[in-house]
Design a protein around this motif. Structure first.
Motif, PDB file in Angstrom:
ATOM      1  N   MET A   1       0.793  -1.173  -0.095  1.00 18.58           N
ATOM      2  CA  MET A   1      -0.015  -0.009  -0.041  1.00 18.58           C
ATOM      3  C   MET A   1       0.842   1.381   0.098  1.00 18.58           C
ATOM      4  O   MET A   1       1.796   1.534   0.830  1.00 18.58           O
ATOM      5  N   THR A   2       0.116   2.180  -0.755  1.00 17.45           N
ATOM      6  CA  THR A   2       0.852   3.529  -0.814  1.00 17.45           C
ATOM      7  C   THR A   2      -0.031   4.353  -0.582  1.00 17.45           C
ATOM      8  O   THR A   2      -1.148   4.422  -1.112  1.00 17.45           O
ATOM      9  N   ASP A   3       0.394   5.667   0.316  1.00 23.38           N
ATOM     10  CA  ASP A   3      -0.702   6.614   0.505  1.00 23.38           C
ATOM     11  C   ASP A   3       0.297   8.068   0.725  1.00 23.38           C
ATOM     12  O   ASP A   3       1.391   7.967   0.752  1.00 23.38           O
ATOM     13  N   GLY A   4      -0.667   8.925   0.492  1.00 25.61           N
ATOM     14  CA  GLY A   4       0.225  10.412   0.634  1.00 25.61           C
ATOM     15  C   GLY A   4       1.084  10.201  -0.788  1.00 25.61           C
ATOM     16  O   GLY A   4       0.973   9.727  -1.736  1.00 25.61           O
ATOM     17  N   SER A   5       2.409  10.908  -0.546  1.00 27.42           N
ATOM     18  CA  SER A   5       3.669  10.350  -1.274  1.00 27.42           C
ATOM     19  C   SER A   5       2.988  10.727  -2.673  1.00 27.42           C
ATOM     20  O   SER A   5       3.478   9.892  -3.772  1.00 27.42           O
ATOM     21  N   SER A   6       2.928  11.979  -3.023  1.00 27.21           N
ATOM     22  CA  SER A   6       2.423  12.137  -4.384  1.00 27.21           C
ATOM     23  C   SER A   6       3.381  12.374  -5.460  1.00 27.21           C
ATOM     24  O   SER A   6       2.881  11.754  -6.390  1.00 27.21           O
ATOM     25  N   GLN A   7       4.774  12.564  -5.178  1.00 28.90           N
ATOM     26  CA  GLN A   7       5.775  12.316  -6.281  1.00 28.90           C
ATOM     27  C   GLN A   7       5.905  10.843  -6.660  1.00 28.90           C
ATOM     28  O   GLN A   7       5.804  10.698  -7.777  1.00 28.90           O
ATOM     29  N   LEU A   8       6.023  10.225  -5.418  1.00 30.47           N
ATOM     30  CA  LEU A   8       6.197   8.715  -5.610  1.00 30.47           C
ATOM     31  C   LEU A   8       4.573   8.102  -6.525  1.00 30.47           C
ATOM     32  O   LEU A   8       5.059   7.249  -7.600  1.00 30.47           O
ATOM     33  N   VAL A   9       3.566   8.320  -6.106  1.00 27.90           N
ATOM     34  CA  VAL A   9       2.424   8.103  -6.892  1.00 27.90           C
ATOM     35  C   VAL A   9       2.520   8.433  -8.190  1.00 27.90           C
ATOM     36  O   VAL A   9       1.839   7.737  -9.026  1.00 27.90           O
ATOM     37  N   HIS A  10       3.006   9.696  -8.557  1.00 26.38           N
ATOM     38  CA  HIS A  10       2.921  10.110  -9.999  1.00 26.38           C
ATOM     39  C   HIS A  10       3.839   9.099 -10.723  1.00 26.38           C
ATOM     40  O   HIS A  10       3.600   8.493 -11.826  1.00 26.38           O
ATOM     41  N   THR A  11       5.033   8.670 -10.115  1.00 29.78           N
ATOM     42  CA  THR A  11       5.965   7.719 -10.779  1.00 29.78           C
ATOM     43  C   THR A  11       5.420   6.493 -10.911  1.00 29.78           C
ATOM     44  O   THR A  11       5.525   5.624 -12.046  1.00 29.78           O
ATOM     45  N   LEU A  12       4.507   5.906  -9.933  1.00 27.87           N
ATOM     46  CA  LEU A  12       3.961   4.405  -9.964  1.00 27.87           C
ATOM     47  C   LEU A  12       3.009   4.674 -11.282  1.00 27.87           C
ATOM     48  O   LEU A  12       2.968   3.618 -11.870  1.00 27.87           O
ATOM     49  N   LEU A  13       2.131   5.740 -11.295  1.00 22.93           N
ATOM     50  CA  LEU A  13       1.010   5.796 -12.374  1.00 22.93           C
ATOM     51  C   LEU A  13       1.828   5.775 -13.574  1.00 22.93           C
ATOM     52  O   LEU A  13       1.286   5.238 -14.445  1.00 22.93           O
ATOM     53  N   GLU A  14       2.817   6.695 -13.670  1.00 21.20           N
ATOM     54  CA  GLU A  14       3.409   6.721 -15.056  1.00 21.20           C
ATOM     55  C   GLU A  14       3.991   5.611 -15.544  1.00 21.20           C
ATOM     56  O   GLU A  14       4.300   5.355 -16.816  1.00 21.20           O
ATOM     57  N   HIS A  15       4.438   4.431 -14.773  1.00 19.81           N
ATOM     58  CA  HIS A  15       5.032   3.192 -15.125  1.00 19.81           C
ATOM     59  C   HIS A  15       3.933   2.226 -14.908  1.00 19.81           C
ATOM     60  O   HIS A  15       4.769   0.971 -14.908  1.00 19.81           O
ATOM     61  N   ASP A  16       2.925   2.448 -14.862  1.00 22.84           N
ATOM     62  CA  ASP A  16       1.916   1.316 -14.689  1.00 22.84           C
ATOM     63  C   ASP A  16       2.171   0.469 -13.801  1.00 22.84           C
ATOM     64  O   ASP A  16       1.985  -0.777 -13.841  1.00 22.84           O
ATOM     65  N   LEU A  17       2.474   0.752 -12.319  1.00 22.01           N
ATOM     66  CA  LEU A  17       2.804  -0.228 -11.452  1.00 22.01           C
ATOM     67  C   LEU A  17       1.709  -0.093 -10.544  1.00 22.01           C
ATOM     68  O   LEU A  17       1.597  -0.822  -9.469  1.00 22.01           O
ATOM     69  N   VAL A  18       0.648   0.594 -10.707  1.00 20.21           N
ATOM     70  CA  VAL A  18      -0.530   0.630  -9.626  1.00 20.21           C
ATOM     71  C   VAL A  18      -1.721  -0.174 -10.199  1.00 20.21           C
ATOM     72  O   VAL A  18      -2.014  -0.184 -11.320  1.00 20.21           O
ATOM     73  N   ASP A  19      -2.097  -1.143  -9.201  1.00 25.20           N
ATOM     74  CA  ASP A  19      -2.984  -2.142  -9.660  1.00 25.20           C
ATOM     75  C   ASP A  19      -4.359  -1.669  -9.127  1.00 25.20           C
ATOM     76  O   ASP A  19      -5.580  -1.974  -9.584  1.00 25.20           O
ATOM     77  N   GLU A  20      -4.449  -0.970  -8.179  1.00 24.19           N
ATOM     78  CA  GLU A  20      -5.802  -0.571  -7.698  1.00 24.19           C
ATOM     79  C   GLU A  20      -5.725   1.043  -7.108  1.00 24.19           C
ATOM     80  O   GLU A  20      -4.563   1.439  -6.540  1.00 24.19           O
TER      81      GLU A  20
END
Length: 193
Positions: free
Chosen positions: A128-147
């Motif tokens: 689980m990731t929460d907060g962490s806006s810069q990290l979340v952007h990186t995860l989304l940009e590299h298709d690493l987020v499942d939900e």
């Protein structure tokens, strides 16, 4: 493959910055910290507790990690919320954090995308990731987020750190929506691949 979930409190205009405290994050002159507090309902906490079942790792940016560590590490054993938050392994993305301050922490200093891919391929439960806006952007940009598990709050903040990075084109499918008495709506989306 382990599932990576992003959980966020988000305003109608997509802001995730400083939901829990007035001085939590004043970057960019943000003056609306603690914007979730007037909308709290115990059912939101219960939903979070349900979501945490099966989570055995947190993946956080440095700033969110420090905020969480300072809040949860001092909680005594036996505190239900402290036990919930302190039990999982922690992975913090940081080039500057010298010494971890939260138990069971590993620092990811380089190759964030490769490190997260490797982490997801290991045996284990949900990450689980929460907060962490810069990290979340990186995860989304590299298709690493499942939900995406979002608590959507009925207010606009007019500016602040955003959930989604600019120019992201991706598709998620709505899996559930749950309204709370305070006007917040819990939304669960799964990545469509």
């Amino acid at each position: 493959m382990r599932k990576l979930i992003v959980h966020e409190f988000v305003s109608l205009d997509g802001v995730i910055q400083a939901p829990g405290g007035k001085d939590e994050d004043r970057d960019g002159g943000f003056e609306h910290g603690g914007w979730t507090i007037p909308y709290w309902h115990d059912d939101i906490g219960a939903t979070f507790g349900e979501l945490m079942q099966g989570v055995d790792a947190f993946l956080l940016g440095r700033r969110t990690y420090v905020t969480h560590a300072e809040a949860f590490e001092p909680m005594p054993a036996g505190d239900p919320f402290g036990d919930l938050m302190n039990a999982p392994k922690k992975y913090v993305v940081s080039r500057t954090l010298a010494n971890p301050i939260w138990r069971n922490t590993e620092v990811i200093r380089d190759d964030v995308v490769g490190s997260v891919r490797a982490l997801k391929s290991q045996p284990g439960g949900t990450i689980m990731t929460d907060g962490s806006s810069q990290l979340v952007h990186t995860l989304l940009e590299h298709d690493l987020v499942d939900e995406l598990h979002l608590h959507l709050y009925p207010l606009a903040l007019g500016g602040g750190k955003r959930l989604l990075p600019a120019n992201l084109h991706t598709t998620f499918a709505l899996r559930s929506a749950k309204p709370y008495p305070s006007g917040v709506v819990g939304l669960r989306y799964a990545r469509e691949r």
